[in-house]
Design an enzyme around this catalytic site. Sequence first.
Site, PDB file in Angstrom:
ATOM      1  N   LYS A 234       5.110   2.114   7.877  1.00 54.08           N
ATOM      2  CA  LYS A 234       5.544   3.382   7.286  1.00 54.08           C
ATOM      3  C   LYS A 234       5.628   4.474   8.371  1.00 54.08           C
ATOM      4  CE  LYS A 234       4.541   0.991   3.516  1.00 54.08           C
ATOM      5  NZ  LYS A 234       5.479   0.090   2.876  1.00 54.08           N
TER       6      LYS A 234
HETATM    7  C1  LIG Z   1       4.561  -0.460   1.533  1.00 60.01           C
HETATM    8  C2  LIG Z   1       4.927  -0.124   0.173  1.00 60.01           C
HETATM    9  C3  LIG Z   1       3.996  -0.167  -0.881  1.00 60.01           C
HETATM   10  C4  LIG Z   1       2.617  -0.783  -0.774  1.00 60.01           C
HETATM   11  O1  LIG Z   1       1.823  -0.285   0.168  1.00 60.01           O
HETATM   12  P1  LIG Z   1       0.572  -1.134   0.757  1.00 60.01           P
HETATM   13  O2  LIG Z   1      -0.160  -0.062   1.516  1.00 60.01           O
HETATM   14  O3  LIG Z   1       1.129  -2.188   1.639  1.00 60.01           O
HETATM   15  O4  LIG Z   1      -0.209  -1.652  -0.389  1.00 60.01           O
HETATM   16  C5  LIG Z   1       4.387   0.275  -2.120  1.00 60.01           C
HETATM   17  N1  LIG Z   1       5.636   0.712  -2.342  1.00 60.01           N
HETATM   18  C6  LIG Z   1       6.565   0.725  -1.373  1.00 60.01           C
HETATM   19  C7  LIG Z   1       7.934   1.219  -1.683  1.00 60.01           C
HETATM   20  C8  LIG Z   1       6.254   0.298  -0.084  1.00 60.01           C
HETATM   21  O5  LIG Z   1       7.196   0.302   0.870  1.00 60.01           O
END
Ligand SMILES: *Cc1c(COP(=O)(O)O)cnc(C)c1O
Length: 261
Positions: free
Chosen positions: A183
């Site tokens: 992210k």
């Molecule tokens: C990465 C992601 C998640 C989940 O996040 P984690 O920290 O990996 O549990 C949820 N929604 C979206 C759109 C994502 O890209």
Amino acid sequence: MDFVPVNEPLLDGNEKKYLSECIETGWISSEGMFVKELEEKFSAITGRKHGIAVCNGTAALEAAVIAAGITAGDEVILPAFTIISCASAVIRAGGKPVLVDSDPETWNMDVKQIEKKITDRTKAIMAVHIYGLPVDMNAVLNLADKHNLKVIEDSAEAIGQTYNGKQCGSFGDVSTFSFYPNKHITTGEGGMIVTDNDEIAGRCRSLRNLCFIPEKRFVHNELGFNFRMTNIQAALGVAQLERLDEFKKKKERSDIYIMKD
Ligand SMILES: *Cc1c(COP(=O)(O)O)cnc(C)c1O
């Protein structure tokens, strides 16, 4: 074939300094001050009243869905193209995910297909911004208003991004983020819930911490989770947040991601 990474973490700012502070002071658990600092700074960026740090983005969705009032038999409209976490949060709350296909231009939920999926049991629309491109939130908010639905906004892939000049994560009754390393900013594992609603914020805080009752500790009226974020994760988050603008600019530069065949 070479893969083009969605994102690679850069940890050469104040990350080491703040992590050392955790070790030197002994504050490594969720009680440490970096957790509060990250919650305050992150909610300020998204223009929200409350920030609730959690252990990952999936946990953020699970708490947010329950706190938004989704319960047995409720239908939640969400995109067909997203991570499983969106649908699993609804299913765990006892609800039913109702899928909407993608807009071929943006890969986001095609907002024109939402209204025909609304039934008497629909309780919420979950909007998910995919790959940093915002969902057409005006359309979602108008439909939610018209049909009296809650909006849950998954902004995991849109940290610091805007829609019509407003921050992603500022639109839902409750909005969630992930700080996984792919992210815009990362805490290794981590997530955040933001909201302006006092009741939703209170429920998320309670669900995050096993639904302890402050006045009667070890008495529980509801089943919660241990979704707490550690001070170590938050220390990384505070350092990363200092560089959000820099990371955004890097991501916008298409020339650094040239596909090799
Ligand atoms: C990465 C992601 C998640 C989940 O996040 P984690 O920290 O990996 O549990 C949820 N929604 C979206 C759109 C994502 O890209």
